[in-house]
Enzyme design. Structure first.
Site, PDB file in Angstrom:
ATOM      1  N   ARG A  55     -10.268  -7.491   6.060  1.00 35.53           N
ATOM      2  CA  ARG A  55     -10.191  -6.569   7.203  1.00 35.53           C
ATOM      3  C   ARG A  55     -11.450  -6.705   8.046  1.00 35.53           C
ATOM      4  NH1 ARG A  55      -7.053  -4.243   3.186  1.00 35.53           N
ATOM      5  NH2 ARG A  55      -4.891  -4.276   3.868  1.00 35.53           N
ATOM      6  N   ASP A  90      -5.487 -11.297   3.536  1.00 34.10           N
ATOM      7  CA  ASP A  90      -4.645 -10.140   3.841  1.00 34.10           C
ATOM      8  C   ASP A  90      -3.976 -10.367   5.188  1.00 34.10           C
ATOM      9  OD1 ASP A  90      -3.543  -7.415   3.817  1.00 34.10           O
ATOM     10  OD2 ASP A  90      -5.025  -7.058   2.253  1.00 34.10           O
ATOM     11  N   HIS A 142       1.168  -8.702   2.140  1.00 33.49           N
ATOM     12  CA  HIS A 142      -0.170  -8.851   2.725  1.00 33.49           C
ATOM     13  C   HIS A 142      -0.408 -10.314   3.090  1.00 33.49           C
ATOM     14  CE1 HIS A 142      -1.508  -4.703   2.264  1.00 33.49           C
ATOM     15  NE2 HIS A 142      -0.952  -4.684   1.069  1.00 33.49           N
ATOM     16  N   GLU A 202       2.287  -3.328  -2.455  1.00 34.51           N
ATOM     17  CA  GLU A 202       2.781  -2.921  -1.136  1.00 34.51           C
ATOM     18  C   GLU A 202       3.619  -3.993  -0.432  1.00 34.51           C
ATOM     19  OE1 GLU A 202      -0.663   0.192   0.233  1.00 34.51           O
ATOM     20  OE2 GLU A 202      -1.005  -1.902   0.725  1.00 34.51           O
ATOM     21  N   TRP A 216      -4.081   1.382  -9.478  1.00 33.30           N
ATOM     22  CA  TRP A 216      -4.559   2.064  -8.272  1.00 33.30           C
ATOM     23  C   TRP A 216      -3.733   3.282  -7.941  1.00 33.30           C
ATOM     24  CZ3 TRP A 216      -2.227   2.188  -3.223  1.00 33.30           C
ATOM     25  CH2 TRP A 216      -1.058   1.432  -3.084  1.00 33.30           C
ATOM     26  N   TYR A 223     -11.633   4.753  -4.306  1.00 34.71           N
ATOM     27  CA  TYR A 223     -11.455   4.051  -3.032  1.00 34.71           C
ATOM     28  C   TYR A 223     -12.598   4.477  -2.114  1.00 34.71           C
ATOM     29  CZ  TYR A 223      -7.001   1.710  -3.793  1.00 34.71           C
ATOM     30  OH  TYR A 223      -6.034   0.843  -4.216  1.00 34.71           O
ATOM     31  N   TRP A 271     -12.418  -0.989   0.626  1.00 36.85           N
ATOM     32  CA  TRP A 271     -11.498  -1.460   1.678  1.00 36.85           C
ATOM     33  C   TRP A 271     -12.234  -1.309   3.005  1.00 36.85           C
ATOM     34  CZ3 TRP A 271      -7.658  -3.971  -0.425  1.00 36.85           C
ATOM     35  CH2 TRP A 271      -7.199  -3.599  -1.675  1.00 36.85           C
ATOM     36  N   THR A 272     -12.086  -2.302   3.879  1.00 35.42           N
ATOM     37  CA  THR A 272     -13.014  -2.353   5.013  1.00 35.42           C
ATOM     38  C   THR A 272     -12.366  -2.137   6.384  1.00 35.42           C
ATOM     39  OG1 THR A 272     -12.824  -4.762   5.008  1.00 35.42           O
ATOM     40  CG2 THR A 272     -14.696  -3.813   3.822  1.00 35.42           C
ATOM     41  N   GLU A 273     -11.192  -1.536   6.428  1.00 28.90           N
ATOM     42  CA  GLU A 273     -10.614  -1.225   7.745  1.00 28.90           C
ATOM     43  C   GLU A 273     -11.621  -0.466   8.605  1.00 28.90           C
ATOM     44  OE1 GLU A 273      -9.012  -0.891   4.887  1.00 28.90           O
ATOM     45  OE2 GLU A 273      -6.863  -1.294   5.093  1.00 28.90           O
TER      46      GLU A 273
HETATM   47  C1  ACM Z   1      -3.900  -1.145  -2.637  1.00 26.58           C
HETATM   48  O1  ACM Z   1      -4.628  -0.191  -2.327  1.00 26.58           O
HETATM   49  N1  ACM Z   1      -2.912  -1.515  -1.850  1.00 26.58           N
HETATM   50  C2  ACM Z   1      -4.117  -1.879  -3.842  1.00 26.58           C
END
Ligand code: ACM
Length: 778
Positions: free
Chosen positions: A174, A203, A273, A336, A402, A427, A477-479
Site C-alpha cells: 500500500r 497486493d 489481492h 478476502e 486475524w 492491527y 497495514w499501510t493504507e
Molecule cells: C487481512 O487483514 N486481510 C489479513
C-alpha cells in the site's frame, strides 16, 4: 525484588534525581521484554565507565565477535559511553561467553551474572548471546536520564523466549519503505527481541518484488495513479506512485536481518489481492480484462483464475521467492478473496461442476492446497491467513489468525500451528488514542495497555492445543501510513507491549511493572531516533464552563508521569507549574495553555500539547470530539480517520468520518444565546472498494447544486435548524468554512446532527473538520 531495590526503584520513579544517586546505588533494572527470571542482589553494583573492556570468550565464533562489536557501537550511540573491544580478556568489564554446553533452557536463551565488577553474559548459541547483549544494553540504560558511565545493580538473570514467533508484519504494497528504513526497523525489532519480519510484498495496490521471469510485475504492477494523499508523496496527481525492491536489495535485507536473528517471511498473496499482478498479466485472470493497479483501499474482486496457468505462474514466482528467502515459512495469503468474478465466469462455473466441488471457496481451497503441496515438496512450509482453514492443507501448514483468535483456536483443534495477529487488537493501523492529534488511522483505539493485556493463551484451548500457538505478531497495514515517520508512530512504543507478550512468561506479565519500565524504554527510543507515539502519556485537555470561567482538567491515557504546564506560551519544563488538579481560566480573554508530561527525573515522556482557551473553546468541536450517527436502516457504517489530500505540502487536516453515513452528532451542544453555526469542511476522494457494503452507503438528496450540510435539532430526523450549502467549499480542494444563521433560537443543551447530503460514491466525501457555535456575545 529485595526491599532496598524496590525502594530505590520507587525513588527513581517518584523522581529523585538519578544523576545524584550515590556511587554504590544503581537504578532498578528496566528490561523489556521482562526476562523469564530476574534476581537482583540485595546489594552491590558494577560500575561501567568509558574505556572499560568488552570481551568475547568461550567457543571461537566470528558471530560472537560481531555481536560484541555491535553492542559496543549501540552503547556508544545511545548512552555516550565508549567501551573497548578486548578479545579473550577474562577480566573484561563485560563478557560475552559462548558455551554450547551451558545449562541454559533454550537455544535462544542466555543468562547474565552481574557482580564482582563484571557483567557476564553466557549463551549456548550466538542468538542467545545476541539477546543477552540486548539485555546488557538495557541494564546500562535503565536510568532514563543517564548518560556516560553507568552503574548496574548486581544480580542474576536467566532468560529465554515464551514463543518462537515474535513478529511484525510490514505492508510494503500500500505504501513502501526504503531499504535504509527497513534496516532501521530490523535493528529496532531486534532490540525488542522480535525474530520474524513478515513482509507483505504484493497486493492490489502494487507488486513490490522483482521477479525476473515476469518483468512486467514490477515494470507495470509497481505503479499506481497518485490518488488522495499519494499526490503529496509523488509531487502531484499526474505523477504515479511507484516502487519495488530489486532482488539484490532483497538479498541484502535478508542478510541484514539474519545477522540480527530475524527471519524475513515473504508473503505473496493469492488468489485475491492480485489486481496489480493482473494489471501486468491480465491473462492470469478470468475476465479477459485488464484492471488498473488499484487506487482503492479495501477488497477488490480481481482474482487469479483457478487454473493451471495461474498455478504455473505462482509456482514460478515462488521459485524465485524461495531462492531469495531462506525462510522455512512462505506466506501465501488466502484472505478476502471475494468470488464475484469467479461466480460470473462460465469457465470457472463449469470447472467447479466438473470437479464436483460445493462452492467457489472449495475451488480456492483446492488452489491453496496445491500451492501448499508445492512448497512442501520444496522443503518449505506454507503460512496463510485463517481463511485457508477450510482447505485440505499440508499437515505442517501454519495458520495466521486475524479473525480475532478464532482462526488459531480452529487451527490448533485441527492440529495446525498458528500465529496470533488478531484484528483489530494487533492491527497497528488502529489509533493509539482518541486524541485529535493522532495521524490518520482507523479510529478504534488499540492502546499500549490494550495490546499489553492481550492473552496469547486462548482459554478455549487444551494444553496440548495451546502448544500449537507459535507466537504473536503485530501487523502494520499501510493504507494510512504514507511515510516511515507514520510507520514508526503506529509501531512504537506498542512494539514493546506485544514483544513482552510474545517473549516473557505469563508470570512476568504485569501492567504496573511494564508501565514503570517504559520511561527507560522511551528514553532508548529517543536515543535511537525512533519517532514513537507519545499518546500514552500525552496531556489531554478537558474543558467545562464554570460560571464565566473555564474549568480545565488534564489527564493522560495511562495516568502515569507528571504533567507540567505554562500559561505564557513558553515550552513546559519539569520546573513549570505542576498539574495537581482542575483549575480555572478566564472566559473573556484567550490563554495559551501548554502542557507536557515528564518523569519525576525530568525525562519528557510526551511533547507539549497546546490549546488557546477562551469562552469560545466551549462552543467548538473537532471531528474526533463528535460522534458518528446511528446507522440508517439498510445502511452501513465504516468509520475512518482520513487525511485530506490537500495541501500537497505542509500539514493536512485529519477528519473522523463515517464514509458509509456522512453524519456527525454533537451531543449536549450548549445552544443558549447561539445565533449562528459555522462549519469547516474538507473534501476527499472516495477511493474505497467495499464490495459487500457499497450498496449500503447512505446517499441523500441534494437541495442545492453541490449539496449541503444540514443541521438538525435533537436527532437526525429532528427539525432542521440550519442549512449550509457546499457550493463555496466545492470551489476549492482545501478546507472551507461555511456559516449560517439558526432558523430559530434554541435554549439549553441539545444534540445537533450534522448531515452532509449527496452520495460519496459519486467521488467526493464531505468531511466535517470543526463546528463552531456563535453566540450573540461573540
Ligand atoms: C487481512 O487483514 N486481510 C489479513
Amino acid at each position: 525484588m529485595p526491599k532496598t531495590r524496590l525502594l530505590l526503584a520507587a525513588l527513581i520513579l517518584a523522581g529523585t534525581s538519578c544523576v545524584a544517586l550515590a556511587a554504590d546505588t544503581a537504578p532498578a533494572w528496566s528490561i523489556i521484554p521482562a526476562p523469564a527470571t530476574e534476581q537482583p542482589a540485595s546489594h552491590g553494583v558494577v560500575h561501567v565507565s568509558a574505556g572499560d573492556s568488552v570481551s568475547v570468550t568461550g567457543a571461537p565464533s566470528t558471530q560472537a565477535t560481531v555481536i560484541a562489536q555491535r553492542f559496543i557501537k549501540l552503547v556508544a550511540a545511545t548512552r555516550q559511553l565508549k567501551l573497548a573491544y578486548a578479545p579473550q580478556d577474562a577480566n573484561a568489564r563485560i563478557m560475552f561467553n559462548l558455551d554450547p554446553a551451558a545449562a541454559i533452557k533454550s537455544k535462544a536463551g542466555y543468562r547474565i551474572a552481574i557482580g564482582h565488577g563484571q557483567i557476564r553474559i553466557t549463551a549456548r548459541t550466538p542468538r542467545g548471546l545476541f539477546y543477552g547483549g540486548v539485555t546488557a544494553w538495557q541494564l546500562l540504560t535503565s536510568n532514563p536520564v543517564g548518560h556516560g558511565a553507568a552503574t548496574v545493580a548486581d544480580g542474576r538473570i536467566a532468560d529465554h523466549p515464551r514463543f518462537a514467533w515474535r513478529g511484525l508484519m510490514l505492508d510494503s504494497a500500500r505504501h513502501f519503505q526504503s531499504v535504509a528504513d527497513i534496516k532501521k526497523l530490523i535493528d529496532w525489532m531486534a532490540l525488542h527481541k522480535l525474530d520474524v519480519l513478515h513482509w507483505h510484498l504484493t497486493d492490489d495496490q502494487g507488486w513490490r518484488l522483482q521477479i525476473k521471469r515476469y518483468p512486467k510485475l514490477t515494470r507495470e504492477g509497481a505503479c499506481r495513479k497518485a490518488v488522495g494523499p499519494d499526490a503529496a508523496l509523488t509531487g502531484g496527481p499526474d505523477k504515479p506512485y511507484c516502487g519495488f525492491y530489486t532482488q539484490d536489495e532483497v538479498r541484502e535485507l535478508v542478510k541484514y536481518a539474519a545477522a540480527r536473528f530475524i527471519t524475513i517471511v515473504p508473503e505473496i498473496e493469492m488468489p485475491g489481492h492480485a489486481q496489480a499482478a493482473l494489471h501486468a498479466y491480465p491473462d492470469l485472470g478470468v475476465t479477459g480484462k485488464r484492471p488498473p493497479v488499484s487506487t482503492d483501499w479495501g477488497i477488490n474482486p480481481w482474482l487469479y483464475a483457478p487454473d493451471q496457468r495461474s498455478i504455473t505462474f505462482l509456482e514460478n514466482v515462488l521459485n524465485e521467492v524461495m531462492a531469495l528467502f531462506p525462510s522455512k515459512y512462505i506466506h501465501i495469503g488466502g484472505d478476502e478473496a471475494i468470488k464475484t468474478q469467479w461466480e460470473a465466469s462460465p469457465v470457472v462455473r463449469a470447472k467447479l461442476k466438473k470437479l464436483g466441488l460445493k462452492d467457489m471457496n472449495a475451488l480456492q481451497n483446492r488452489m491453496m492446497g496445491k500451492i501448499g503441496a508445492y512448497l512442501a515438496a520444496h522443503g518449505r512450509t506454507m503460512v496463510g491467513w485463517d481463511e485457508i482453514l477450510d482447505a485440505k492443507l499440508p499437515s505442517d501448514a501454519v495458520v495466521m489468525s486475524w479473525h480475532g483468535v478464532d482462526g488459531a483456536v480452529k487451527a490448533a483443534e485441527q492440529g495446525h500451528d498458528a500465529i496470533l495477529s488478531p484484528s483489530p487488537l494487533l492491527y497497528l493501523d488502529h489509533v493509539n488514542s482518541s486524541a485529535h492529534d493522532e495521524p490518520a488511522a482507523r479510529p478504534q483505539v488499540e492502546s499500549l495497555k490494550d495490546i499489553y493485556t492481550f492473552n496469547p493463551s486462548p482459554a478455549s484451548l487444551t494444553p496440548a492445543q495451546a502448544r500449537h500457538i507459535l507466537g504473536v505478531q503485530g501487523n502494520l497495514w499501510t493504507e494510512y501510513m504514507p511515510t516511515f515517520a507514520r510507520d514508526q508512530h503506529a509501531i512504537f512504543p506498542r512494539m514493546a507491549a506485544w514483544a513482552e507478550v510474545a517473549w516473557s512468561p505469563a508470570t512476568a506479565i504485569d501492567w504496573n511493572s511494564f508501565i514503570a519500565r517504559m520511561p527507560a524504554q522511551v528514553a532508548r527510543d529517543q536515543a535511537l531516533g525512533i519517532a514513537y507515539a507519545d499518546s500514552a502519556w500525552a496531556p489531554r485537555f478537558h474543558l467545562a464552563a464554570e460560571h464565566d470561567k473555564i474549568r480545565v482538567t488534564l489527564t493522560n491515557q495511562v495516568a502515569r508521569g507528571a504533567i507540567h504546564y505554562t500559561l505564557d506560551g513558553s515550552r513546559p519544563q519539569p520546573t513549570s507549574l505542576p498539574y495537581t488538579g482542575p483549575f480555572t481560566l478566564p472566559g473573556d480573554r484567550t490563554t495559551t495553555l501548554k502542557a507536557a508530561t515528564f518523569t519525576a527525573s525530568g525525562l519528557e515522556l510526551a511533547a507539549p500539547r497546546t490549546r488557546h482557551i477562551n469562552a469560545e473553546s466551549l462552543l467548538t468541536r473537532n471531528s474526533d470530539q463528535l460522534s458518528t450517527c446511528p446507522t440508517p436502516k439498510n445502511g452501513t457504517s465504516i468509520a475512518l480517520r482520513i487525511e485530506d489530500d490537500r495541501p500537497l505540502t505542509g500539514r493536512r487536516p485529519v477528519y473522523k468520518v463515517d464514509i458509509g453515513n456522512t453524519c456527525w452528532l454533537w451531543k449536549n451542544a450548549p445552544l443558549d444565546g447561539v445565533k449562528r453555526i459555522s462549519v469547516t469542511v474538507g473534501n476527499l476522494p472516495f477511493n474505497y472498494a467495499i464490495p459487500y457494503v457499497y450498496a449500503k452507503v447512505t446517499a441523500r438528496p441534494e437541495a442545492t447544486p453541490h449539496g449541503e450540510i444540514d443541521v438538525h435539532l435533537d436527532s437526525c430526523t429532528g427539525p432542521r435548524i440550519a442549512r449550509l450549502p457546499l457550493d463555496k467549499a466545492a470551489k476549492t480542494s482545501l478546507p472551507a468554512t461555511l456559516d449560517a444563521t439558526l432558523s430559530k433560537p434554541v435554549s439549553g443543551d441539545h444534540t445537533l446532527c450534522l448531515i452532509a447530503t449527496g452520495d460519496p460514491r459519486n467521488g467526493t466525501i464531505w468531511a466535517v473538520d470543526t463546528v463552531r457555535l456563535i453566540s450573540s456575545k461573540h
